[in-house]
Scaffold this motif. Structure first.
Motif, PDB file in Angstrom:
ATOM      1  N   PRO A   1       0.839  -1.208   0.000  1.00 42.81           N
ATOM      2  CA  PRO A   1       0.000   0.000   0.000  1.00 42.81           C
ATOM      3  C   PRO A   1       0.868   1.250   0.000  1.00 42.81           C
ATOM      4  CG  PRO A   1       0.103  -0.947   2.196  1.00 42.81           C
ATOM      5  CD  PRO A   1       0.806  -1.919   1.289  1.00 42.81           C
ATOM      6  N   LEU A   2       0.295   2.354  -0.437  1.00 39.04           N
ATOM      7  CA  LEU A   2       0.991   3.635  -0.369  1.00 39.04           C
ATOM      8  C   LEU A   2       1.131   4.047   1.097  1.00 39.04           C
ATOM      9  CD1 LEU A   2      -0.730   5.553  -3.300  1.00 39.04           C
ATOM     10  CD2 LEU A   2       1.479   4.394  -3.317  1.00 39.04           C
ATOM     11  N   TYR A   3       2.266   4.652   1.427  1.00 39.33           N
ATOM     12  CA  TYR A   3       2.521   5.042   2.808  1.00 39.33           C
ATOM     13  C   TYR A   3       1.901   6.392   3.158  1.00 39.33           C
ATOM     14  CZ  TYR A   3       6.020   1.349   2.460  1.00 39.33           C
ATOM     15  OH  TYR A   3       6.655   0.145   2.248  1.00 39.33           O
ATOM     16  N   GLN A   4       1.734   7.253   2.141  1.00 39.53           N
ATOM     17  CA  GLN A   4       1.182   8.588   2.382  1.00 39.53           C
ATOM     18  C   GLN A   4       0.139   8.894   1.311  1.00 39.53           C
ATOM     19  OE1 GLN A   4       4.420  11.384   2.455  1.00 39.53           O
ATOM     20  NE2 GLN A   4       5.534  10.285   4.052  1.00 39.53           N
ATOM     21  N   GLU A   5      -0.786   9.779   1.642  1.00 34.32           N
ATOM     22  CA  GLU A   5      -1.892  10.079   0.742  1.00 34.32           C
ATOM     23  C   GLU A   5      -1.407  10.651  -0.586  1.00 34.32           C
ATOM     24  OE1 GLU A   5      -5.983  12.789   0.666  1.00 34.32           O
ATOM     25  OE2 GLU A   5      -4.894  12.469   2.540  1.00 34.32           O
ATOM     26  N   MET A   6      -0.374  11.489  -0.563  1.00 31.11           N
ATOM     27  CA  MET A   6       0.105  12.142  -1.773  1.00 31.11           C
ATOM     28  C   MET A   6       1.202  11.354  -2.477  1.00 31.11           C
ATOM     29  SD  MET A   6      -1.858  14.685  -1.954  1.00 31.11           S
ATOM     30  CE  MET A   6      -1.063  15.554  -3.302  1.00 31.11           C
ATOM     31  N   GLN A   7       1.556  10.182  -1.978  1.00 36.06           N
ATOM     32  CA  GLN A   7       2.609   9.383  -2.582  1.00 36.06           C
ATOM     33  C   GLN A   7       2.146   8.826  -3.929  1.00 36.06           C
ATOM     34  OE1 GLN A   7       3.817   6.114  -0.137  1.00 36.06           O
ATOM     35  NE2 GLN A   7       5.284   5.315  -1.623  1.00 36.06           N
TER      36      GLN A   7
ATOM     37  N   GLN B   1      -1.978   3.110 -13.533  1.00 33.31           N
ATOM     38  CA  GLN B   1      -1.961   3.949 -12.336  1.00 33.31           C
ATOM     39  C   GLN B   1      -0.792   4.937 -12.323  1.00 33.31           C
ATOM     40  OE1 GLN B   1      -3.223   2.137  -8.510  1.00 33.31           O
ATOM     41  NE2 GLN B   1      -2.923   0.189  -9.576  1.00 33.31           N
TER      42      GLN B   1
END
Length: 203
Positions: free
Chosen positions: A11-17, A190
């Motif tokens: 999963p992505l670690y941060q929302e804006m990553q 993506q």
């Protein structure tokens, strides 16, 4: 690929990553290597941390801002096959400061470097596994330094056509590198970029 692991999803670690492929380098001691990263001018963003009993994990950035990961294997050794169609076989660093990058990676990992004005190559005990491209004015300013993984395929042109048909895109059309392999750079739906190259022995 068959029964052999070749890559992983996370999963992505941060929302804006942004969605991206990450390159992980095997190390004997993640904690000691993380300290070397910081001493050599890099930054540790996450870890060292245990991933259950599978291994110990670090996310780091080199001095130019290119992200990479460290993996200290325990129960999970990592990729089980290389340079076979469908598997990773090459990695490429794109950086705006090649001199500093070369010093950083040779200091942290002890890599060898095959010198070249156009395309220096990294190796372990002179067995090359990757290269380095200098990001000049042809690269948009907003594109950060990064590691680009290359996966082996039987046919680069077919892989590029398949990616386009699957709603991906071709960033660099299939090209035969002088005295090298046929390659292309693709992007998945993506936005994650990756390269493909003709596998060793493929026709």
């Amino acid at each position: 690929l068959g029964d052999a692991p070749v890559a992983a999803l996370a999963p992505l670690y941060q929302e804006m990553q942004p969605v991206a492929w990450n390159v992980s380098f095997a190390v004997a001691d993640a904690d000691a290597t993380a300290r070397l990263v910081q001493e050599a001018g890099g930054r540790v963003a996450l870890g060292p941390m245990d991933v259950f009993d599978l291994g110990r994990f670090v996310v780091a950035f080199d001095p130019g801002g290119a992200a990479f990961q460290l993996w200290q294997a325990r129960e999970f050794a990592g990729a089980g096959v290389f340079d076979a169609p469908g598997a990773l076989g090459w990695v490429e660093l794109l950086t705006r400061d090649p001199t500093r990058a070369e010093h950083f990676y040779t200091t942290v990992f002890g890599w060898t470097v095959r010198p070249s004005e156009q395309y220096p190559q990294f190796g372990v005990d002179d067995a090359d596994f990757g290269g380095m491209i200098t990001m000049d004015d042809k690269f948009p300013h907003e594109v950060p330094p990064h590691w680009l993984p290359y996966f082996a395929v039987e046919d680069v042109d077919d892989a590029a056509a398949t990616a386009s048909a699957a709603h991906g895109s071709v960033l660099m059309a299939p090209t035969s590198v002088p005295e090298g392999r046929r390659i292309a750079v693709l992007r998945d739906p993506q936005g994650a970029m990756f390269g493909v190259y003709r596998a060793t022995g493929a026709r």
